[in-house]
Design an enzyme around this catalytic site. Sequence first.
Site, PDB file in Angstrom:
ATOM      1  N   HIS A   1     -46.153 125.503 -10.430  1.00  9.14           N
ATOM      2  CA  HIS A   1     -45.099 125.570 -11.444  1.00  9.14           C
ATOM      3  C   HIS A   1     -45.554 126.374 -12.660  1.00  9.14           C
ATOM      4  O   HIS A   1     -44.733 126.838 -13.455  1.00  9.14           O
ATOM      5  CB  HIS A   1     -44.714 124.146 -11.864  1.00  9.14           C
ATOM      6  CG  HIS A   1     -43.286 123.991 -12.256  1.00  9.14           C
ATOM      7  ND1 HIS A   1     -42.634 124.895 -13.054  1.00  9.14           N
ATOM      8  CD2 HIS A   1     -42.373 123.015 -11.976  1.00  9.14           C
ATOM      9  CE1 HIS A   1     -41.387 124.487 -13.252  1.00  9.14           C
ATOM     10  NE2 HIS A   1     -41.205 123.361 -12.599  1.00  9.14           N
TER      11      HIS A   1
ATOM     12  N   ASP B   1     -31.767 136.160   1.415  1.00  8.28           N
ATOM     13  CA  ASP B   1     -31.344 136.754   2.692  1.00  8.28           C
ATOM     14  C   ASP B   1     -32.455 137.681   3.182  1.00  8.28           C
ATOM     15  O   ASP B   1     -32.748 138.697   2.561  1.00  8.28           O
ATOM     16  CB  ASP B   1     -30.043 137.532   2.497  1.00  8.28           C
ATOM     17  CG  ASP B   1     -29.509 138.138   3.790  1.00  8.28           C
ATOM     18  OD1 ASP B   1     -30.175 138.010   4.837  1.00  8.28           O
ATOM     19  OD2 ASP B   1     -28.426 138.759   3.747  1.00  8.28           O
TER      20      ASP B   1
END
Length: 434
Positions: A164, A371
Amino acid sequence: MSIVVSKSAPVVVRPSEPATSTADKILLSTLDKPVATIPVTVLLAFDHPIHDATAETIKTALAQSLVHYYPIAGRISCDNDDGGHFYIDCTGEDLGVTFVAASANCTMEELMCLVDDQAPDDETAVVQQLAFNCTPDDLHHRLLWVQVTTLNCGGFVVGVTWSHGVADGPGIAQFIQAVGELARGLPSPSVVPVRLDDKIATQAVPPFTMAVHRFISGLKPVSNLDVRNVTVSSSLINHIIVGARRRATVFEAVAAVLWQCRTRVVMTDPEAPAVLLFAVNARKYLGAKDGYYGCCTAMHMAVSKSGTVANGDIMKLVGIIRRAKEQIPEQLKADDGEMMLRTMVGEKQVNGYESLLYLTSWRNIGFEDVDFGSGKTARVMTYPPRMLSMMPRIAPICFMLKATEEGVRVMSDCVTADHADAFYQEIAKLKATT
């Protein structure tokens, strides 16, 4: 059905060519530092195969992406000679990210049925096999681990675990989108990435956010929470959206359901405060540059009496949550965060388990738009026990994930086993009223 995930040996993927920028050190901002050593995992499922070899295509695109996102190939270090500042070290011969190619003897439908049926914290749960098993020691050497698991049907799951400290949710989603774009043949990412933003690097944490961090860190730790997948149905969400005085958002509707149902089963004092804590993408409020992918998340909250949350009209809760969201710009600018927090919470004792619910939403931050060449993400999942085992357990938490035709999926880690059945029954009761 017994599903077996077979993994290849991990390999290091390095930038495919010299980086587009050559800064040796990137100091962590005040927003990065509190989460610098926390690993987070996201699992992205895709129904259809890539025309070329799936794992190899993504691996190649990953190497190309690291040219533009070279800090992700670095590691977190501490400069003991300069005040103990944490920074991303972008030097050395061992720069890169870890990559694992895997396969599973099942279809996507079979895998998702098993994921939904199993408790995610069960040691035999298949979801645990879909991402690299990052350990605390791994965090000293890498910032990103990627596993691509191909299935019998041609579909595949991309498991991404990251530190993170190098990126928050929207930031890592931006990076994974870039990997997808390069996998599809684009010459460069459509968003120019920024990791070094002087305005963010030199900006103090907003006082209200600091006050919230101190507030939750002072609460009694929670334990023995029940981890389950739960769906807040589309019919219930739509009922709330349409019925609210001002048309509600999906986030407001789902948050109201979880807040009310949980408070009903854990409440011991109707007069005690019930706090809904939620993470906010603060980029537009703090003036971050377009393309900035470092941590830019602030904490905010909605507060009411427990009795009001448990027994009030759920449309009223939607209003409370909406007003809390509307106050975000004011809270981020406030000079006296402690005073604002005391005004909201009051003088009543706040218990970490009974009074607090932390909701983080992974909807609409970019994971749905990834994608790699075979269509956008079909499902977004996570595996919180791995992350939560490496940090203090202060707040019961829910992860709001991608919506489906059935509703919004939530990874719930917010009630103990004693309260679990009652909590899920309360959600079912609300659905039955629509």
